[in-house]
Design a protein around this motif. Structure first.
Motif, PDB file in Angstrom:
ATOM      1  N   TYR A 151       0.724  -1.081  -0.245  1.00 57.16           N
ATOM      2  CA  TYR A 151       0.011  -0.072   0.070  1.00 57.16           C
ATOM      3  C   TYR A 151       0.959   1.208   0.116  1.00 57.16           C
ATOM      4  CZ  TYR A 151      -3.582  -3.185   1.722  1.00 57.16           C
ATOM      5  OH  TYR A 151      -4.336  -4.223   1.958  1.00 57.16           O
ATOM      6  N   GLU A 152       0.838   2.115  -1.179  1.00 60.04           N
ATOM      7  CA  GLU A 152       1.655   3.296  -1.114  1.00 60.04           C
ATOM      8  C   GLU A 152       0.828   4.488  -0.239  1.00 60.04           C
ATOM      9  OE1 GLU A 152       4.050   6.455  -3.857  1.00 60.04           O
ATOM     10  OE2 GLU A 152       2.549   5.082  -4.891  1.00 60.04           O
ATOM     11  N   MET A 153       1.504   4.779   0.594  1.00 63.02           N
ATOM     12  CA  MET A 153       0.872   5.900   1.573  1.00 63.02           C
ATOM     13  C   MET A 153       1.509   7.126   1.020  1.00 63.02           C
ATOM     14  SD  MET A 153      -0.981   6.370   4.241  1.00 63.02           S
ATOM     15  CE  MET A 153      -1.337   8.005   3.760  1.00 63.02           C
ATOM     16  N   MET A 154       0.628   7.821   0.164  1.00 60.71           N
ATOM     17  CA  MET A 154       0.808   9.267  -0.269  1.00 60.71           C
ATOM     18  C   MET A 154      -0.160  10.072  -0.103  1.00 60.71           C
ATOM     19  SD  MET A 154       3.114  11.047  -1.752  1.00 60.71           S
ATOM     20  CE  MET A 154       4.433   9.936  -2.404  1.00 60.71           C
ATOM     21  N   PRO A 155      -0.163  11.225   0.475  1.00 60.54           N
ATOM     22  CA  PRO A 155       1.194  11.706   1.220  1.00 60.54           C
ATOM     23  C   PRO A 155       1.214  11.125   2.663  1.00 60.54           C
ATOM     24  CG  PRO A 155      -0.293  13.390   1.449  1.00 60.54           C
ATOM     25  CD  PRO A 155      -0.976  12.358   0.663  1.00 60.54           C
ATOM     26  N   ALA A 171      10.498  29.206   5.312  1.00 60.33           N
ATOM     27  CA  ALA A 171      10.780  27.832   5.104  1.00 60.33           C
ATOM     28  C   ALA A 171      10.519  27.303   3.867  1.00 60.33           C
ATOM     29  CB  ALA A 171       9.996  26.713   6.161  1.00 60.33           C
ATOM     30  N   ILE A 172      10.979  26.245   3.401  1.00 59.09           N
ATOM     31  CA  ILE A 172      10.925  25.873   1.894  1.00 59.09           C
ATOM     32  C   ILE A 172      10.049  24.391   2.044  1.00 59.09           C
ATOM     33  CG2 ILE A 172      11.755  24.886   0.022  1.00 59.09           C
ATOM     34  CD1 ILE A 172      14.260  26.726   0.502  1.00 59.09           C
ATOM     35  N   LYS A 173       9.083  24.417   1.323  1.00 58.66           N
ATOM     36  CA  LYS A 173       8.242  22.974   1.223  1.00 58.66           C
ATOM     37  C   LYS A 173       8.720  22.495   0.074  1.00 58.66           C
ATOM     38  CE  LYS A 173       4.939  19.683   0.691  1.00 58.66           C
ATOM     39  NZ  LYS A 173       3.714  20.333   0.382  1.00 58.66           N
ATOM     40  N   VAL A 174       9.814  21.158   0.493  1.00 62.85           N
ATOM     41  CA  VAL A 174      10.558  20.739  -0.843  1.00 62.85           C
ATOM     42  C   VAL A 174       9.661  19.789  -1.643  1.00 62.85           C
ATOM     43  CG1 VAL A 174      12.509  19.324  -1.406  1.00 62.85           C
ATOM     44  CG2 VAL A 174      12.653  20.663   0.650  1.00 62.85           C
ATOM     45  N   GLY A 175       8.556  18.886  -0.971  1.00 57.94           N
ATOM     46  CA  GLY A 175       7.760  18.000  -1.677  1.00 57.94           C
ATOM     47  C   GLY A 175       7.119  17.393  -0.422  1.00 57.94           C
ATOM     48  N   ASP A 176       6.343  16.288  -1.066  1.00 55.57           N
ATOM     49  CA  ASP A 176       5.687  15.488  -0.060  1.00 55.57           C
ATOM     50  C   ASP A 176       6.228  13.910  -0.373  1.00 55.57           C
ATOM     51  OD1 ASP A 176       3.555  17.037   0.188  1.00 55.57           O
ATOM     52  OD2 ASP A 176       2.225  16.296  -1.129  1.00 55.57           O
ATOM     53  N   LYS A 202      -6.756  -0.724   5.242  1.00 51.07           N
ATOM     54  CA  LYS A 202      -6.720   0.611   4.550  1.00 51.07           C
ATOM     55  C   LYS A 202      -5.479   1.439   5.088  1.00 51.07           C
ATOM     56  CE  LYS A 202     -11.603   1.145   3.665  1.00 51.07           C
ATOM     57  NZ  LYS A 202     -11.898  -0.140   4.102  1.00 51.07           N
ATOM     58  N   PRO A 203      -4.372   1.960   4.264  1.00 51.47           N
ATOM     59  CA  PRO A 203      -3.312   2.668   4.676  1.00 51.47           C
ATOM     60  C   PRO A 203      -3.673   3.931   5.370  1.00 51.47           C
ATOM     61  CG  PRO A 203      -3.491   2.732   2.252  1.00 51.47           C
ATOM     62  CD  PRO A 203      -4.373   1.855   2.788  1.00 51.47           C
ATOM     63  N   TYR A 204      -2.906   4.363   6.251  1.00 51.70           N
ATOM     64  CA  TYR A 204      -3.100   5.795   6.985  1.00 51.70           C
ATOM     65  C   TYR A 204      -1.932   6.147   7.445  1.00 51.70           C
ATOM     66  CZ  TYR A 204      -5.691   9.464   8.839  1.00 51.70           C
ATOM     67  OH  TYR A 204      -6.178  10.990   9.066  1.00 51.70           O
ATOM     68  N   ARG A 205      -1.587   7.388   7.967  1.00 50.51           N
ATOM     69  CA  ARG A 205      -0.537   7.645   8.704  1.00 50.51           C
ATOM     70  C   ARG A 205      -0.057   7.204   9.710  1.00 50.51           C
ATOM     71  NH1 ARG A 205       2.982  11.002  11.271  1.00 50.51           N
ATOM     72  NH2 ARG A 205       4.805  11.829   9.682  1.00 50.51           N
ATOM     73  N   ILE A 206      -0.995   6.758  10.556  1.00 56.84           N
ATOM     74  CA  ILE A 206      -0.808   6.109  11.731  1.00 56.84           C
ATOM     75  C   ILE A 206      -1.768   4.694  11.514  1.00 56.84           C
ATOM     76  CG2 ILE A 206      -0.946   5.825  14.345  1.00 56.84           C
ATOM     77  CD1 ILE A 206       1.076   7.859  13.264  1.00 56.84           C
ATOM     78  N   PRO A 207      -1.143   3.417  11.201  1.00 60.00           N
ATOM     79  CA  PRO A 207      -2.242   2.556  11.037  1.00 60.00           C
ATOM     80  C   PRO A 207      -3.386   2.406  12.039  1.00 60.00           C
ATOM     81  CG  PRO A 207       0.196   1.884  10.835  1.00 60.00           C
ATOM     82  CD  PRO A 207       0.251   3.160  11.232  1.00 60.00           C
ATOM     83  N   ARG A 208      -4.358   2.063  11.508  1.00 59.79           N
ATOM     84  CA  ARG A 208      -5.604   1.887  12.219  1.00 59.79           C
ATOM     85  C   ARG A 208      -5.896   0.203  12.146  1.00 59.79           C
ATOM     86  NH1 ARG A 208      -8.742   6.895  10.209  1.00 59.79           N
ATOM     87  NH2 ARG A 208      -8.459   5.712   8.162  1.00 59.79           N
ATOM     88  N   MET A 209      -6.205  -0.472  13.153  1.00 60.52           N
ATOM     89  CA  MET A 209      -6.551  -1.713  13.160  1.00 60.52           C
ATOM     90  C   MET A 209      -7.927  -2.266  13.065  1.00 60.52           C
ATOM     91  SD  MET A 209      -3.558  -3.306  12.508  1.00 60.52           S
ATOM     92  CE  MET A 209      -3.235  -1.866  11.516  1.00 60.52           C
ATOM     93  N   TRP A 210      -8.787  -1.345  13.356  1.00 57.56           N
ATOM     94  CA  TRP A 210     -10.255  -1.553  13.265  1.00 57.56           C
ATOM     95  C   TRP A 210     -10.736  -2.026  11.939  1.00 57.56           C
ATOM     96  CZ3 TRP A 210      -9.114   3.695  15.061  1.00 57.56           C
ATOM     97  CH2 TRP A 210      -9.311   4.555  14.044  1.00 57.56           C
TER      98      TRP A 210
END
Length: 293
Positions: free
Chosen positions: A51-55, A260-265, A280-288
């Protein structure tokens, strides 16, 4: 939020190869993060699901606006003009990235469209050198603070450092551990720029992003009245349209003044055993709502 499993055990495994081996052997069912090269290599492995988590985070380059030479806006703008975001992101993420200029993620309520885009991805050595000359820069050292704990931070610092040497800047990349870098970046002395992945803040919306650069603890170490006014309007306005406009004012000033410079995601890959269903991917994995077959 249905609990389909009786318990969830979290194990901390710092080494990426060990995490991957554990997933393949069945010791682990979910990986919060799999190294990008490994994820691409195992893309056709039927026993695991990628699962690609972007961003996942912003890659940022934050200036200390209280210390020379980065207390000079033209020096900061010169650096902004010189940086090649694609090279920085490609090297620091092993290829899991996207180039976006905004200080909120595309598709979210407070994303500002093309506002400020002219300041992003300029890759203009000529413009950078012109701004440096106008600034009165005389070869003062630019101290970039980074850490050895996060590959993205260290690789970004080194890559940006080389790009800035190419426009005639004297660069010193100081590598310390993460706690030391975090503490050091909170001080007015001892650094000019700092590499940081901002992840939680953009996921929580514009308020944490704006507050990071405002108030008594503003990370650029210098309060800006335009940023302060925009943040006040953002946090006190009752109408969504007014809050959006306030964040637009904030983003415009951030990019014009190059605090500050936002370089990218930054993206990451998460992975599960093929036996794990409905993940389902998320920034912090959810197991429900996840079960095993």
């Amino acid at each position: 939020k249905t609990a389909y499993v009786d318990s969830v055990t979290f194990k901390f495994v710092p080494e990426g190869g060990a995490r991957t081996a554990g997933l393949q052997s069945g010791e682990f069912q979910v990986l919060e993060q799999m190294p990008t090269p490994t994820a691409k290599r195992l893309a056709n492995d039927k026993s695991v699901v990628m699962y690609e988590m972007m961003p996942w985070a912003f890659q940022t380059f934050i200036f200390n606006a209280s210390q020379p030479p980065t207390n000079n806006a033209k020096v900061r703008q010169a650096i902004q003009a010189a940086i090649d975001p694609e090279e920085v992101m490609a090297i620091s993420t092993d290829g899991s990235y996207r180039l976006t200029h905004g200080w909120q993620h595309p598709g979210t309520t407070y994303f500002q469209g093309d506002l400020g885009k002219e300041h992003y991805n300029q890759k203009s050595a000529d413009k950078a050198k012109k701004l440096l000359a106008e600034s009165g820069y005389k070869g003062e050292e630019l101290l970039i603070l980074t850490d050895s704990s996060f590959k993205n931070h260290n690789d970004s610092a080194v890559t940006i450092g080389e790009q800035l040497k190419a426009i005639g800047m004297k660069v010193n990349v100081k590598v310390v551990d993460w706690p030391t870098a975090l503490a050091g970046s909170g001080k007015k002395e001892g650094w000019n720029a700092w590499t940081l992945m901002m992840g939680i803040e953009p996921y929580e919306g514009p308020y944490n992003v704006a507050s990071f650069f405002t108030g008594a603890n503003a990370r650029q170490q210098a309060q800006d009245p335009v940023l302060e006014a925009a943040n006040t309007k953002l946090t006190t306005s009752l109408k969504e349209a007014d809050r959006k406009a306030a964040f637009g004012d904030w983003q415009k000033q951030m990019m014009q003044e190059a605090y500050a410079i936002k370089v990218g995601d930054v993206g990451i890959y998460q992975a599960t055993s093929a036996k794990v269903k409905n993940y389902k991917p998320y920034r912090i994995p959810r197991m429900w709502d996840v079960w095993l077959e």
